[in-house]
Design an enzyme around this catalytic site. Sequence first.
Site, PDB file in Angstrom:
ATOM      1  N   PHE A  82       0.833  -1.202   0.000  1.00 48.92           N
ATOM      2  CA  PHE A  82       0.000   0.000   0.000  1.00 48.92           C
ATOM      3  C   PHE A  82       0.872   1.258   0.000  1.00 48.92           C
ATOM      4  O   PHE A  82       1.743   1.412   0.852  1.00 48.92           O
ATOM      5  CB  PHE A  82      -0.882  -0.038   1.249  1.00 48.92           C
ATOM      6  CG  PHE A  82      -1.863   1.090   1.384  1.00 48.92           C
ATOM      7  CD1 PHE A  82      -2.939   1.196   0.524  1.00 48.92           C
ATOM      8  CD2 PHE A  82      -1.719   2.027   2.388  1.00 48.92           C
ATOM      9  CE1 PHE A  82      -3.861   2.224   0.667  1.00 48.92           C
ATOM     10  CE2 PHE A  82      -2.631   3.059   2.549  1.00 48.92           C
ATOM     11  CZ  PHE A  82      -3.705   3.158   1.680  1.00 48.92           C
ATOM     12  N   SER A 103       3.359  -6.860   2.808  1.00 53.11           N
ATOM     13  CA  SER A 103       2.376  -6.016   3.464  1.00 53.11           C
ATOM     14  C   SER A 103       0.985  -6.190   2.837  1.00 53.11           C
ATOM     15  O   SER A 103       0.453  -7.301   2.806  1.00 53.11           O
ATOM     16  CB  SER A 103       2.848  -4.565   3.415  1.00 53.11           C
ATOM     17  OG  SER A 103       2.093  -3.755   4.291  1.00 53.11           O
ATOM     18  N   MET A 104       0.375  -5.124   2.305  1.00 54.01           N
ATOM     19  CA  MET A 104      -0.903  -5.287   1.624  1.00 54.01           C
ATOM     20  C   MET A 104      -0.765  -6.251   0.455  1.00 54.01           C
ATOM     21  O   MET A 104      -1.718  -6.975   0.115  1.00 54.01           O
ATOM     22  CB  MET A 104      -1.426  -3.945   1.116  1.00 54.01           C
ATOM     23  CG  MET A 104      -2.744  -4.051   0.358  1.00 54.01           C
ATOM     24  SD  MET A 104      -3.255  -2.551  -0.508  1.00 54.01           S
ATOM     25  CE  MET A 104      -2.147  -2.556  -1.926  1.00 54.01           C
ATOM     26  N   ASP A 135       8.373  -4.285  13.680  1.00 52.95           N
ATOM     27  CA  ASP A 135       7.759  -3.714  12.480  1.00 52.95           C
ATOM     28  C   ASP A 135       6.923  -2.520  12.922  1.00 52.95           C
ATOM     29  O   ASP A 135       6.017  -2.659  13.746  1.00 52.95           O
ATOM     30  CB  ASP A 135       6.875  -4.787  11.817  1.00 52.95           C
ATOM     31  CG  ASP A 135       6.270  -4.341  10.493  1.00 52.95           C
ATOM     32  OD1 ASP A 135       5.991  -3.145  10.335  1.00 52.95           O
ATOM     33  OD2 ASP A 135       6.061  -5.212   9.632  1.00 52.95           O
ATOM     34  N   HIS A 188       9.751  -3.225   8.580  1.00 49.64           N
ATOM     35  CA  HIS A 188       8.617  -3.622   7.754  1.00 49.64           C
ATOM     36  C   HIS A 188       9.009  -4.000   6.322  1.00 49.64           C
ATOM     37  O   HIS A 188       8.609  -5.042   5.812  1.00 49.64           O
ATOM     38  CB  HIS A 188       7.571  -2.496   7.721  1.00 49.64           C
ATOM     39  CG  HIS A 188       6.355  -2.850   6.935  1.00 49.64           C
ATOM     40  ND1 HIS A 188       5.533  -3.909   7.275  1.00 49.64           N
ATOM     41  CD2 HIS A 188       5.817  -2.307   5.797  1.00 49.64           C
ATOM     42  CE1 HIS A 188       4.549  -3.997   6.408  1.00 49.64           C
ATOM     43  NE2 HIS A 188       4.702  -3.041   5.494  1.00 49.64           N
TER      44      HIS A 188
END
Length: 270
Positions: free
Chosen positions: A25, A93-94, A194, A224
């Site tokens: 994202f 992530s996303m 993270d 992250h």
Amino acid sequence: MPVLPGAEPFRHEGGETGVLLCHGFTGSPQSLRPWAEYLAERDLTVSLPLLPGHGTRWEDMQLTGWQDWYAEVDRELRALTERCERVFVAGLSMGGALALRLAAKHGDAISGVMVVNPANKVHGLAAYALPVARHFVRTTKGVANDIAKESSIELGYDRVPLHAAHSLRRFFQVLDGELPQVTQPLLVLHSPQDHVVPPVDSARILGRVSSTDVREILLEQSYHVATLDHDADRIFEESLAFIGRLAPRVGKETADTGRTSEQEGTAAGG
């Protein structure tokens, strides 16, 4: 609007095993390009698309939502399945969440799933304020560049459009109900430290999927964006080993490629 230098999509035509990589994202393919290139160099067919609204300016993202992002990776997956015997999906992530939804929806068409710091929820009070706040406030501070390695920089937006963030929240709610449909072998790599996605997201994903072949790896040296961080090489190597175990020809093709290179080098040297 032109794509930012470095944020371009990446594709490589390799062998009969394909990998679809999904970025995060407000990020771009730049965050996963070293991973994509690593797999491409080992004769895998690789697709790393640029998600709609990403890689240009945050104002463009304001006009998109999760259905647009998912539709893009779904198209790429369908193209890969036509081209390859086996296909794996992966994401950061996303992007990890997108990969998991692809797995839930496409079943046996996907041979395995690899996710790095996958997101499952928008946390904190902001999540509850989003439905209203997005009508009054356009953006909030960006989440890009959470990396421990000082020499690494992620190419991502410095602002988060709240309309897009609200759509992301809705996507996570949809995905959470679909996670039990994920049955494929699963590799989850996540960072205990993270600052964007807490480890509880990985724990919830692991607790809700129906996969029985599951491996969890902690990335102790990274934040992250671990694909650009100290543990990047480990992510690349573990993912190749995961693919090679489930698609044994990958290991053989890689070895054959290496032997061919050695023979060419010997002939050139002789």
